[in-house]
Design an enzyme around this catalytic site. Structure first.
Site, PDB file in Angstrom:
ATOM      1  N   THR A  99      -3.971   5.148   7.390  1.00 25.26           N
ATOM      2  CA  THR A  99      -4.852   4.247   6.835  1.00 25.26           C
ATOM      3  C   THR A  99      -4.469   2.790   7.436  1.00 25.26           C
ATOM      4  O   THR A  99      -5.028   1.746   6.717  1.00 25.26           O
ATOM      5  CB  THR A  99      -5.166   4.361   5.253  1.00 25.26           C
ATOM      6  OG1 THR A  99      -3.743   4.226   4.584  1.00 25.26           O
ATOM      7  CG2 THR A  99      -5.597   5.407   4.788  1.00 25.26           C
ATOM      8  N   SER A 100      -3.588   2.879   8.367  1.00 29.63           N
ATOM      9  CA  SER A 100      -3.033   1.545   8.652  1.00 29.63           C
ATOM     10  C   SER A 100      -3.793   1.075   9.833  1.00 29.63           C
ATOM     11  O   SER A 100      -4.663   0.187   9.673  1.00 29.63           O
ATOM     12  CB  SER A 100      -1.519   1.711   8.792  1.00 29.63           C
ATOM     13  OG  SER A 100      -1.339   0.244   8.982  1.00 29.63           O
TER      14      SER A 100
ATOM     15  N   ALA B 103     -11.249   2.185   3.980  1.00 28.25           N
ATOM     16  CA  ALA B 103     -10.414   2.389   2.891  1.00 28.25           C
ATOM     17  C   ALA B 103     -10.367   1.294   1.897  1.00 28.25           C
ATOM     18  O   ALA B 103     -10.174   1.071   0.719  1.00 28.25           O
ATOM     19  CB  ALA B 103      -8.842   2.603   3.535  1.00 28.25           C
ATOM     20  N   PHE B 104     -10.556  -0.126   2.513  1.00 28.42           N
ATOM     21  CA  PHE B 104     -10.383  -1.381   1.728  1.00 28.42           C
ATOM     22  C   PHE B 104     -11.583  -1.456   0.728  1.00 28.42           C
ATOM     23  O   PHE B 104     -12.021  -2.281  -0.019  1.00 28.42           O
ATOM     24  CB  PHE B 104     -10.468  -2.701   2.527  1.00 28.42           C
ATOM     25  CG  PHE B 104     -11.534  -2.866   3.161  1.00 28.42           C
ATOM     26  CD1 PHE B 104     -11.989  -2.196   4.533  1.00 28.42           C
ATOM     27  CD2 PHE B 104     -12.443  -3.994   2.996  1.00 28.42           C
ATOM     28  CE1 PHE B 104     -12.966  -2.173   5.148  1.00 28.42           C
ATOM     29  CE2 PHE B 104     -13.646  -4.131   3.787  1.00 28.42           C
ATOM     30  CZ  PHE B 104     -13.934  -3.295   4.630  1.00 28.42           C
TER      31      PHE B 104
ATOM     32  N   HIS C 295     -12.714   3.049   9.009  1.00 30.40           N
ATOM     33  CA  HIS C 295     -12.054   1.844   8.315  1.00 30.40           C
ATOM     34  C   HIS C 295     -12.737   1.401   7.140  1.00 30.40           C
ATOM     35  O   HIS C 295     -13.212   0.256   7.033  1.00 30.40           O
ATOM     36  CB  HIS C 295     -12.096   0.841   9.433  1.00 30.40           C
ATOM     37  CG  HIS C 295     -11.077   0.016   9.444  1.00 30.40           C
ATOM     38  ND1 HIS C 295     -10.185  -0.626  10.614  1.00 30.40           N
ATOM     39  CD2 HIS C 295     -10.202  -0.568   8.257  1.00 30.40           C
ATOM     40  CE1 HIS C 295      -9.132  -1.191   9.864  1.00 30.40           C
ATOM     41  NE2 HIS C 295      -9.192  -1.406   8.933  1.00 30.40           N
TER      42      HIS C 295
ATOM     43  N   ILE D 187       0.842  -1.325  -0.079  1.00 32.36           N
ATOM     44  CA  ILE D 187       0.013   0.067   0.179  1.00 32.36           C
ATOM     45  C   ILE D 187       0.883   1.150   0.116  1.00 32.36           C
ATOM     46  O   ILE D 187       0.698   2.077  -0.828  1.00 32.36           O
ATOM     47  CB  ILE D 187      -1.044  -0.230   1.280  1.00 32.36           C
ATOM     48  CG1 ILE D 187      -1.800  -1.193   1.002  1.00 32.36           C
ATOM     49  CG2 ILE D 187      -1.911   1.186   1.227  1.00 32.36           C
ATOM     50  CD1 ILE D 187      -2.791  -1.416   2.339  1.00 32.36           C
TER      51      ILE D 187
ATOM     52  N   ASP E  68      -8.456   6.789   8.901  1.00 30.31           N
ATOM     53  CA  ASP E  68      -9.448   5.840   8.215  1.00 30.31           C
ATOM     54  C   ASP E  68      -9.431   4.870   9.590  1.00 30.31           C
ATOM     55  O   ASP E  68     -10.349   3.900   9.717  1.00 30.31           O
ATOM     56  CB  ASP E  68      -9.262   4.859   7.139  1.00 30.31           C
ATOM     57  CG  ASP E  68     -10.027   4.036   6.862  1.00 30.31           C
ATOM     58  OD1 ASP E  68     -11.265   4.602   6.829  1.00 30.31           O
ATOM     59  OD2 ASP E  68      -9.910   2.913   6.416  1.00 30.31           O
TER      60      ASP E  68
HETATM   61  P1  NAD Z   1       2.873  -4.764   3.706  1.00 31.88           P
HETATM   62  O1  NAD Z   1       3.212  -6.026   4.457  1.00 31.88           O
HETATM   63  O2  NAD Z   1       2.809  -4.858   2.082  1.00 31.88           O
HETATM   64  O3  NAD Z   1       3.845  -3.462   3.977  1.00 31.88           O
HETATM   65  C1  NAD Z   1       4.203  -3.261   5.491  1.00 31.88           C
HETATM   66  C2  NAD Z   1       5.091  -2.431   5.305  1.00 31.88           C
HETATM   67  O4  NAD Z   1       5.476  -1.983   6.817  1.00 31.88           O
HETATM   68  C3  NAD Z   1       6.575  -3.310   4.981  1.00 31.88           C
HETATM   69  O5  NAD Z   1       7.049  -2.776   4.163  1.00 31.88           O
HETATM   70  C4  NAD Z   1       7.496  -3.365   6.406  1.00 31.88           C
HETATM   71  O6  NAD Z   1       8.639  -3.832   6.078  1.00 31.88           O
HETATM   72  C5  NAD Z   1       6.953  -2.061   6.863  1.00 31.88           C
HETATM   73  N1  NAD Z   1       7.307  -2.088   8.221  1.00 31.88           N
HETATM   74  C6  NAD Z   1       7.143  -3.132   9.351  1.00 31.88           C
HETATM   75  N2  NAD Z   1       7.837  -2.627  10.413  1.00 31.88           N
HETATM   76  C7  NAD Z   1       8.029  -1.302  10.272  1.00 31.88           C
HETATM   77  C8  NAD Z   1       8.636  -0.499  11.084  1.00 31.88           C
HETATM   78  N3  NAD Z   1       8.953  -0.717  12.267  1.00 31.88           N
HETATM   79  N4  NAD Z   1       8.785   0.654  10.591  1.00 31.88           N
HETATM   80  C9  NAD Z   1       8.578   1.148   9.454  1.00 31.88           C
HETATM   81  N5  NAD Z   1       7.942   0.257   8.629  1.00 31.88           N
HETATM   82  C10 NAD Z   1       7.714  -1.083   9.153  1.00 31.88           C
HETATM   83  O7  NAD Z   1       1.507  -4.348   4.107  1.00 31.88           O
HETATM   84  P2  NAD Z   1       0.544  -3.555   3.332  1.00 31.88           P
HETATM   85  O8  NAD Z   1      -0.474  -4.410   2.427  1.00 31.88           O
HETATM   86  O9  NAD Z   1       1.223  -2.239   2.662  1.00 31.88           O
HETATM   87  O10 NAD Z   1      -0.492  -2.949   4.417  1.00 31.88           O
HETATM   88  C11 NAD Z   1      -0.064  -2.054   5.305  1.00 31.88           C
HETATM   89  C12 NAD Z   1      -1.285  -2.054   6.595  1.00 31.88           C
HETATM   90  O11 NAD Z   1      -2.207  -1.331   6.109  1.00 31.88           O
HETATM   91  C13 NAD Z   1      -1.509  -3.383   7.087  1.00 31.88           C
HETATM   92  O12 NAD Z   1      -0.834  -3.842   7.919  1.00 31.88           O
HETATM   93  C14 NAD Z   1      -2.904  -2.997   7.506  1.00 31.88           C
HETATM   94  O13 NAD Z   1      -2.868  -2.829   8.862  1.00 31.88           O
HETATM   95  C15 NAD Z   1      -3.420  -1.925   6.836  1.00 31.88           C
HETATM   96  N6  NAD Z   1      -4.516  -2.122   6.135  1.00 31.88           N
HETATM   97  C16 NAD Z   1      -5.708  -1.092   6.245  1.00 31.88           C
HETATM   98  C17 NAD Z   1      -6.759  -1.587   5.505  1.00 31.88           C
HETATM   99  C18 NAD Z   1      -7.939  -0.364   5.569  1.00 31.88           C
HETATM  100  O14 NAD Z   1      -9.014  -0.420   4.915  1.00 31.88           O
HETATM  101  N7  NAD Z   1      -7.716   0.830   6.274  1.00 31.88           N
HETATM  102  C19 NAD Z   1      -6.814  -2.247   4.408  1.00 31.88           C
HETATM  103  C20 NAD Z   1      -5.663  -3.131   4.373  1.00 31.88           C
HETATM  104  C21 NAD Z   1      -4.848  -2.944   5.290  1.00 31.88           C
END
Ligand code: NAD
Length: 389
Positions: free
Chosen positions: A275-276, A340-341, A338, A192, A301
């Site tokens: 959004t995380s 975003a997805f 929540h 993301i 979000d």
């Molecule tokens: P991903 O695993 O592809 O990417 C996560 C990134 O975070 C990785 O590059 C990882 O190395 C990095 N990371 C891990 N520990 C870290 C730290 N201490 N400092 C900095 N970076 C660090 O995941 P993604 O698919 O990109 O999703 C990211 C997050 O988005 C998910 O974990 C989830 O919580 C959230 N998400 C939210 C929604 C929503 O609807 N709001 C939907 C899907 C995912």
């Protein structure tokens, strides 16, 4: 004809065909034996998409649909089920996992990417398979992050509300900033984060920098393969960026990564998009920063302690979480629940992937792989799952 040349042989032939038919149908029955799944936090759209996938994939899953969140009070709803299917705010701590094990549940199928509310040590101890849907909507979430940034910066929701009541004045902090050329920091550059980084760099021509514990070549490598976005330390990013967007998972190492200490180094007026997961930000620090002007605005979000509220209608009730109540009153805060997805494409991927991983567990092969990649990651991993991308 040779086989059937006497009546006696004909009888034997018929019995043989019947036997073959029965063998075949009993083997296909056992292959796709019914698998009982309790779907928690089930909204009408979940039911619609899971039923559709069940039919399209001929999965023969038997669902029970529970609007309740999974927790210690509701875990008994999984009685008699092979699996539970949970979403972002369901809670499977050690006691819930143990209760699931006692009920005979073999699998927790998360219909989301984040796994911060499952005790993975407990699932390992009780031999419960945990599957998730790691990439159901990276574009949807990245697009929503950008939408939040634009809305926050240009006061879209406030100006819409003002216009509806005939207030067309530009007074009252309606001014924004031109995004072009502004420094944007991406924290977490996985699926993301890298999509958001690309849009901000290529679409808005921002000066994008990144922070991650692992460097993603798609971000760091020179163009055209990579985006030639430099990685900097978290402190550098926070002290120089005008906008930041959070995309790291919630882990013990990322909890409250935005906190009171970081307020001291942030560039004044920084705009934060999250959004995380809410837990990445210490909400008390966020509120202080918004009050004293260190933080210019926040669009989120996700928020800490969202679980009792999100996906429900509280418009006629009292929000007892003081932090959320304060945030909702602040003019420079934008909150979405929540979602975003929440696109059709994501719901299809979520239901299809979840059903395939349930079928994999039922048939003993585990969640499937697609194109050599894990379609659904079977946890618990030996390392933090972020490294598996
Ligand atoms: P991903 O695993 O592809 O990417 C996560 C990134 O975070 C990785 O590059 C990882 O190395 C990095 N990371 C891990 N520990 C870290 C730290 N201490 N400092 C900095 N970076 C660090 O995941 P993604 O698919 O990109 O999703 C990211 C997050 O988005 C998910 O974990 C989830 O919580 C959230 N998400 C939210 C929604 C929503 O609807 N709001 C939907 C899907 C995912």
């Amino acid at each position: 004809e040779t086989l059937l040349h006497t009546w006696g042989e004909h009888i034997q032939y018929e019995a043989f065909v019947r036997w073959l038919f029965e063998m075949r149908s009993s083997s296909s029955r056992s292959k796709s034996r019914s698998f009982k799944v309790a779907i928690f936090s089930c909204a009408p759209y979940d039911r619609e998409w899971f039923d559709r996938a069940n039919e399209e994939l001929s999965s023969n899953m038997e669902f029970t649909y529970n609007p309740e969140q999974l927790n210690m009070d509701t875990v008994k709803l999984a009685q008699g089920c092979d699996a539970v299917c949970t979403f972002v705010n369901d809670f499977a701590g050690a006691d819930v996992v143990e209760a699931l094990h006692e009920l005979g549940v073999q699998m927790i199928a998360l219909r989301c990417a984040g796994f911060d509310r499952v005790d993975l040590k407990a699932t390992e101890r009780f031999g419960i398979t945990v599957a998730r849907v790691p990439a159901y909507s990276p574009y949807a979430v990245g697009e929503h992050a950008v939408a939040l940034m634009l809305s926050l910066n240009r006061h879209i929701t406030r100006s819409y509300r003002n216009a509806r009541i005939g207030n067309f004045s530009l007074n009252g902090a309606m001014i924004g900033q031109t995004l072009h050329g502004k420094r944007v920091g991406i924290i977490g550059t996985g699926l993301i984060g890298s999509i958001t980084a690309r849009v901000m760099k290529k679409g808005f021509e921002c000066d994008v920098v990144a922070y991650d514990v692992f460097e993603n070549p798609k971000i760091a490598d020179p163009e055209p393969q990579g985006l030639a976005i430099p990685y900097v330390s978290l402190d550098d990013l926070l002290s120089t960026c005008d906008f930041i967007s959070l995309h790291a998972p919630l882990l013990p190492s990322t909890k409250h990564m935005i906190n009171f200490d970081k307020l001291k180094i942030m560039k004044k007026g920084i705009m934060i998009v999250n959004t995380s997961r809410g837990g990445l930000i210490d909400t008390k620090a966020l509120i202080q920063g918004l009050k004293d002007g260190t933080i210019g605005g926040a669009a989120m979000d996700v928020v800490e302690n969202e679980a009792p509220y999100f996906f429900r209608n509280f418009s006629t009730s009292w929000i007892t979480d003081e932090n959320i109540a304060v945030l909702l009153r602040m003019p420079n805060v934008l909150l979405t629940p929540h979602l975003a997805f929440f696109t059709r494409e994501a719901l299809k991927t979520i239901s299809d992937t979840s059903l395939k991983s349930m079928a994999g567990v039922r048939e003993g092969s585990g969640p499937p792989k697609q194109n050599g990649k894990l379609d659904c990651v079977c946890l618990p991993p030996k390392q933090e799952p972020s490294v598996q991308r």
